[in-house]
Scaffold this active site. Structure first.
Site, PDB file in Angstrom:
ATOM      1  N   GLU B 281     -17.703 -18.185  -9.935  1.00 12.01           N
ATOM      2  CA  GLU B 281     -17.167 -17.373 -11.030  1.00 12.01           C
ATOM      3  C   GLU B 281     -17.185 -18.150 -12.348  1.00 12.01           C
ATOM      4  O   GLU B 281     -17.444 -17.578 -13.415  1.00 12.01           O
ATOM      5  CB  GLU B 281     -15.739 -16.905 -10.681  1.00 12.01           C
ATOM      6  N   GLU B 284     -20.701 -18.109 -13.470  1.00 11.11           N
ATOM      7  CA  GLU B 284     -21.004 -16.769 -13.997  1.00 11.11           C
ATOM      8  C   GLU B 284     -20.478 -16.647 -15.437  1.00 11.11           C
ATOM      9  O   GLU B 284     -21.157 -16.119 -16.316  1.00 11.11           O
ATOM     10  CB  GLU B 284     -20.368 -15.698 -13.096  1.00 11.11           C
ATOM     11  N   CYS B 301     -10.770 -11.212  -7.565  1.00 11.74           N
ATOM     12  CA  CYS B 301     -10.214 -11.675  -6.278  1.00 11.74           C
ATOM     13  C   CYS B 301      -9.303 -10.662  -5.624  1.00 11.74           C
ATOM     14  O   CYS B 301      -9.074 -10.717  -4.424  1.00 11.74           O
ATOM     15  CB  CYS B 301      -9.389 -12.937  -6.476  1.00 11.74           C
ATOM     16  N   SER B 321     -16.330  -9.720 -12.738  1.00 13.38           N
ATOM     17  CA  SER B 321     -17.174 -10.734 -12.098  1.00 13.38           C
ATOM     18  C   SER B 321     -17.784 -10.152 -10.832  1.00 13.38           C
ATOM     19  O   SER B 321     -17.136  -9.414 -10.094  1.00 13.38           O
ATOM     20  CB  SER B 321     -16.322 -11.958 -11.738  1.00 13.38           C
ATOM     21  N   LYS B 360      -6.364  -6.093   1.396  1.00  6.26           N
ATOM     22  CA  LYS B 360      -7.421  -6.924   1.988  1.00  6.26           C
ATOM     23  C   LYS B 360      -7.998  -6.261   3.228  1.00  6.26           C
ATOM     24  O   LYS B 360      -9.149  -6.502   3.591  1.00  6.26           O
ATOM     25  CB  LYS B 360      -6.880  -8.307   2.335  1.00  6.26           C
ATOM     26  N   GLU B 363     -10.477  -4.010   1.843  1.00  2.00           N
ATOM     27  CA  GLU B 363     -11.613  -4.782   1.329  1.00  2.00           C
ATOM     28  C   GLU B 363     -12.560  -5.190   2.467  1.00  2.00           C
ATOM     29  O   GLU B 363     -13.779  -5.055   2.357  1.00  2.00           O
ATOM     30  CB  GLU B 363     -11.108  -6.032   0.601  1.00  2.00           C
ATOM     31  N   GLU B 368     -20.130  -2.580   2.081  1.00  2.00           N
ATOM     32  CA  GLU B 368     -21.054  -3.623   1.608  1.00  2.00           C
ATOM     33  C   GLU B 368     -20.655  -5.023   2.096  1.00  2.00           C
ATOM     34  O   GLU B 368     -21.409  -5.976   1.903  1.00  2.00           O
ATOM     35  CB  GLU B 368     -21.132  -3.599   0.077  1.00  2.00           C
ATOM     36  N   CYS B 514      -0.405 -13.029  -5.700  1.00  2.00           N
ATOM     37  CA  CYS B 514      -0.418 -12.829  -4.244  1.00  2.00           C
ATOM     38  C   CYS B 514       0.874 -13.262  -3.565  1.00  2.00           C
ATOM     39  O   CYS B 514       1.202 -12.751  -2.488  1.00  2.00           O
ATOM     40  CB  CYS B 514      -1.586 -13.577  -3.627  1.00  2.00           C
TER      41      CYS B 514
END
Lengths: 91, 582
Positions: B281, B284, B301, B321, B360, B363, B368, B514
């Site tokens: 990141e 990037e 994230c 990102s 999560k 996710e 994908e 988190c």
């Protein structure tokens, strides 16, 4: 109002008012939302009676958020005072 | 502010104007019972348990949301109040399934605790209930059981006001009122981001995390599977909560020991992947800065935040990102690099995550997220991460296994995916990803050693934080937001063109980051969040490496496998794309 004795008229009036309270109860505060339903059941002669019903009436009258529950509770207490039989009759 | 004097149960106390009766009472040592109340979030007076008597008023008032008046005389514990509270609670209990013994919140239920506190010994009310309301397990992360809902409004408030999502509302009226998505939709059909903040504040088990512990027990028993576990940054300061340790206690060594005792074949650290995230990141960002890419760049994230921007601001997805979250980078690396290095069949590797987060779970199930399958061209490798456990689920597994968590010795993570830095640990707190990125970006851009590595400006519980960091003549402007209300504010600024000179923005879905995630131990409130944040920075300060690019194992990963950040292989395994959901 239908014919019949004073007691029968009171029962009918009570049901009418209580139906109004039930329809107005928004569900935002719990003594009103839950108490109104329990009183409705009691008016059908199937639910709480006597002391317990008086406690529910008091909780509604004193603890509810707005006038709907408070008036509903006062109505229960008034009926218990004057026409206690209507919660037992199931008529 | 004017000072007012109020008398509570015979004790006079001076408080500032605007103070609630509840808070004034606490000052004189009186804890008025509450149920629906949640400080600053839900002060709606729905449950009416906190009623008190005020001299001169015929009816009771709710202590949680009634401000004191000068000269007010309050009584909190009269026979009439005790009776009213108990009757209200009996009414609530009459419409609550008495399934305490088999309930996931057994022993940690506010309704249970209140029934004990108010000395309720029987529920005399019976009759009407909501027992026929259907369970909703349509989402990956959260299960709703409206039968157990007491309509306290906390979830509604947190979803609408703290997260500005508004997926659940009060439906219907009077006794028939219940909490759920509008128009009888399933939660999965709404814009719910599955952050789980509703589950975190639910006093009962009406909204809970989806329980995936059985899948893990089954995998652990399967001799054909090589079962590895990764632990999210924030879990190292929260698992202890469930075993009576003070909130924020760093327990990383005990957590590793406990996971090994559960039978995992290797105990790894999501922090390793957090360091990897910083490499990708950060690179990037540097590329966007130097090659004229879309700025500001947003972090990626937090899966709740990703789903939020996909639903509410999809036109700005190019700002996000392309890096996967550390959890997903870990899964991809475990089933490719690790499999290859150790000579383990990638098909047999089963990756379990321990996450602070219900989103999560969503996710990991995104279609994908199957990079390993594509890498090996093997459709039998299904997911990069097989099962996601929340902190709460891990706590339950450890209790089930009879592990004496507080008395475990400290153990170390396994190699090679267990080595990490302090920069990775602070991913668990709001501002941590930004700070970690700055520590690395500064050194990569300037070639100089960063002497002052603590970026205090981006730490702490302020909703939106900012800093300016000079790097080689560029004043790098950064912003940090946590909680989706703050995220929305930032997105509105972006929309209005006010963030054109910013370079990098960190967003975490949950308040506090988190450590305050929707999968964390209950209770999680502001005070607990602060203690966990303090714990995370203590972990960081004690680490031998505190900058992601100094992680020797990360250097090795690039040397042996990935080549360099943003390489072809990195893109295939560590980067992703997003789905507009408007």
């Amino acid at each position: 109002m239908s014919s019949g004795g004073k007691e029968a008229q009171a029962v009918e009036l009570a049901r009418f008012f209580f139906d109004l309270v039930r329809r107005e109860s928004c569900g935002e505060c719990l003594p009103c939302a839950l108490g109104t339903r329990q009183v409705g059941v009691a008016l059908e002669g199937k639910g709480a009676e006597g002391t317990l019903l008086r406690e529910i009436g008091r909780a509604m009258k004193q603890s509810s958020k707005c006038g709907v529950g408070r008036i509903g509770g006062a109505l229960v207490l008034e009926l218990l005072e004057r026409y206690p039989a209507i919660f037992k009759a199931g008529a | 502010m004017a000072k007012l004097t109020v008398t509570i149960d015979g004790q006079a106390v001076e408080v500032e104007e605007g103070t609630s009766i509840l808070k004034a009472a606490a000052l004189v040592g009186v804890r008025i019972p509450t149920l629906c109340y949640l400080e600053n979030i839900n002060e709606v007076g729905a449950c009416r348990i906190c009623v008190v008597e005020v001299e001169g008023k015929e009816d009771f008032v709710t202590a949680c949301n009634t401000p004191v008046e000068d000269g007010m005389v309050v009584r909190t514990n009269t026979p009439a109040l005790r009776a009213a509270r108990r009757t209200t609670l009996e009414l609530i209990l009459s419409d609550h399934p008495m399934e305490c013994l088999t309930c996931v919140r057994n022993g940690n239920c506010e309704l249970q605790a209140l029934a004990a506190q108010l000395n309720v010994r029987a529920v005399r009310v019976s009759g009407a209930t909501h027992a026929d309301l259907p369970r909703d397990d349509s989402t990956s992360g959260i299960v709703r059981d409206p039968r157990k809902c007491i309509v306290c409004h906390r979830c509604i408030s947190v979803c609408a006001d703290v997260q500005t999502v508004g997926a659940i509302e009060l439906q219907g009226q009077g006794f028939d009122a219940f909490v759920g998505p509008p128009a009888n939709l399933k939660l999965a059909e709404t814009r719910c981001v599955q952050c789980g903040q509703c589950a975190l504040v639910c006093p009962t088990a009406a909204i809970v995390e989806k329980d995936d512990t059985d899948k893990v027990w089954t995998a652990l028993l399967d001799p054909t599977k090589h079962v590895v576990v990764q632990t999210a940054p924030a879990t190292r300061v929260t698992i202890g909560d469930m075993f009576g340790l003070p909130p924020g206690t760093p327990v990383v060594g005990k957590m590793v020991a406990a996971l090994r005792r559960l039978g995992f074949d290797a105990v790894f650290d999501t922090d390793f992947a957090a360091d990897l995230t910083i490499m990708e990141e950060g690179s990037e960002l540097i590329e966007r800065l130097t090659k004229g890419g879309v700025l500001p760049q947003f972090t990626s994230c937090s899966p709740g935040w990703i789903k939020f921007i996909e639903h509410f601001y999809p036109e700005f997805l190019p700002h996000v990102s392309t890096c996967k979250s550390p959890q997903q980078m870990f899964g991809a690396v475990a089933k490719t690099y690790y499999a290859q290095r150790q000579g383990i069949d990638p098909e047999s590797i089963f990756v379990v995550s321990v996450m602070p987060c219900t989103a999560k779970k969503f996710e990991a199930e995104r279609p994908e997220m199957n990079a390993a399958s594509r890498y090996w061209n093997n459709p039998r490798i299904a997911r990069d991460v097989d099962v996601v456990l929340t902190s709460r689920e891990l706590g339950r597994m450890l209790k089930q296994a009879g592990i004496d968590f507080p008395n475990l010795p400290d153990e170390e993570y396994d190699e090679p995916l267990g080595l990490s830095t302090g920069a990775a640990a602070i991913f668990g707190a709001t501002g941590g990803v930004m700070e970690a990125a700055l520590r690395t970006a500064y050194e990569l851009v300037t070639g100089k050693t960063l002497e002052q590595i603590d970026f205090h400006a981006v730490r702490g519980l302020d909703g939106i934080k900012e800093a300016v960091v000079p790097m080689n003549g560029i004043n790098v402007k950064v912003m940090v937001g946590h909680g989706l209300r703050n995220a929305r504010q930032i997105m509105e600024k972006l929309k209005a063109g006010e963030l054109k000179d910013y370079h990098f923005i960190e967003i975490m879905c949950c308040p506090g980051g988190c450590i305050g995630g929707g999968g964390q131990p209950i209770p999680t409130d502001t005070a607990v969040r602060q203690k966990r944040i303090d714990g995370i920075y203590r972990v960081d300060a004690a680490m031998p490496y505190r900058k992601s690019h100094e992680n020797p194992q990360i250097k090795k990963l690039y040397e042996e496998f990935l080549e360099k950040p943003l390489s072809h292989k990195s893109h295939a395994l560590l980067h992703t794309h997003y789905t507009p959901r408007n």
